[in-house]
Design a protein around this motif. Sequence first.
Motif, short mmCIF file in Angstrom:
data_model
loop_
_atom_site.label_atom_id
_atom_site.label_comp_id
_atom_site.label_asym_id
_atom_site.label_seq_id
_atom_site.Cartn_x
_atom_site.Cartn_y
_atom_site.Cartn_z
N PHE A 364 0.82 -1.21 0.00
CA PHE A 364 0.00 0.00 0.00
C PHE A 364 0.86 1.27 0.00
N GLY A 365 2.01 1.20 -0.66
CA GLY A 365 2.85 2.37 -0.84
C GLY A 365 3.81 2.66 0.29
N PHE A 366 3.98 1.75 1.22
CA PHE A 366 4.92 1.94 2.31
C PHE A 366 6.33 1.54 1.86
N THR A 367 7.32 2.36 2.21
CA THR A 367 8.70 1.95 1.97
C THR A 367 9.07 0.82 2.91
N TRP A 368 10.22 0.21 2.65
CA TRP A 368 10.63 -0.89 3.53
C TRP A 368 10.81 -0.40 4.97
N MET A 369 11.38 0.80 5.14
CA MET A 369 11.58 1.31 6.50
C MET A 369 10.25 1.63 7.17
N GLU A 370 9.31 2.20 6.41
CA GLU A 370 7.99 2.48 6.97
C GLU A 370 7.28 1.18 7.37
N ALA A 371 7.39 0.17 6.51
CA ALA A 371 6.78 -1.12 6.82
C ALA A 371 7.43 -1.75 8.04
#
Length: 450
Positions: A364-371
């Motif tokens: 859903f558009g999250f970067t790896w760090m955000e995820a």
Amino acid sequence: MPSFLQVAVLLAVVITAAKGAGALSKRLGQPAVFGELLAGILLGPTLLDVLHWPVFTDPPYLERLTRDLAELGVIFLMFLAGLETDLEEMRKVGAAAFFGAVGGVALPFLAGTALGLAFGFPLYESIFIGTILTATSVSITAQTLLELGRLRSREGTTILGSAVIDDVMGIVILSVVVALHQAGLAGAGDAAGGAAAVAAGSSGSTAAAQGADAGGAGALAVGLIVLRMVAFFAAAIAAGRWLLPPILRRAARWPGTEPQFAMALVAGLLLAVAAEELGGVAAITGSYMAGVMLTLVPDVKRAVEERLAVLAYGFFVPIFFVNIGLETDLLDAVAASGPAFLVLILLAAALGKIVGSGSGVRPFGFTWMEALRVGIGMVSRGEVALIVAGIGLQEGVISQAVFSVMVVMTLFTTLITPILLRWSFGRAPGSPSGAAAFSPAPGPRSGEAD
């Protein structure tokens, strides 16, 4: 010393230890629940064994009383959890929060069940180990994000929404697993009766017919349990939307002291009783739903939440957390389960949420760090896992050794979540402090009272 004075001494020791340890824990940068749990473990058979001090002449009575007060603490705790559920926030985060919750439930559930089976635990106990690992407590994460000034960030909002959905999923899974276990016990009793009939000389065809009848009765029992659950949820939602609000608004005009709050307590307690006795689900499901329904009536919710928090966090909840330790012997837990099982459970608890929830939000558009941040935010189990584990122990689904391992898992995840969150977000130069940046700040959630 009279028994009521012994009760007074015990409660004074328990509440003082809980609040003192909680305050010390906060000063050390950890959530209060960590200190309260640790206080219980120190007071329990692991070290001090408070219930067997010379001043207490009837330990079994005190043990039962403490357990009953702790059970009421669970009901009030889940009532508060329901009051703090933000339905609008859940709608805003949408699909990302939902699939983050699904991933954070599915992977720990599978990992816990697989570990239980691999170490030779019975099927139902293994499934319940997985069920405990599905839990998430957002209170510790919310506090940490507030301190970091990231509570309203994309990741923070998604974590909060996912944790709420995770709570609902966990309660449903818990109720189904307990119901099926109880149906399985009933079926086992029928099978034992059929075996006894064979031993008494019944014909083979008669025994087969009895076995078929028992199997059919078991399937029917499960179907009736599911029907009861659905009927309870429908009735509870209807009562919460159309019956409870007008009653509580009228109660506010009654003469006397705190009539509205008293009636709200009655509603929460009766829904807890109805959930278990009529709906076939855990009592905490009813009290949780009572709180959720009150969120639809903001003026009543605010009045009830403020007063319930004082009652729960000031008296009942500390007893609940300390009672967990009073029923836990960590040395026996490690000896009974083995260090390998304990270490693998800790890894499954942490990595299951990080990988499961992180993978769930990634599309859903999250970067790896955000995820990764979302996954870390879901790691803490807190009081939710303890509630589930306590129900499993009470119902006879898990052993005392497994219960103690789950307490260690809760302590571990409670400790590492703030540390990992601070690491993943890093320092935020120039950002305002959490307390100044966001208003109103969220109230204490599920054991996170100062």
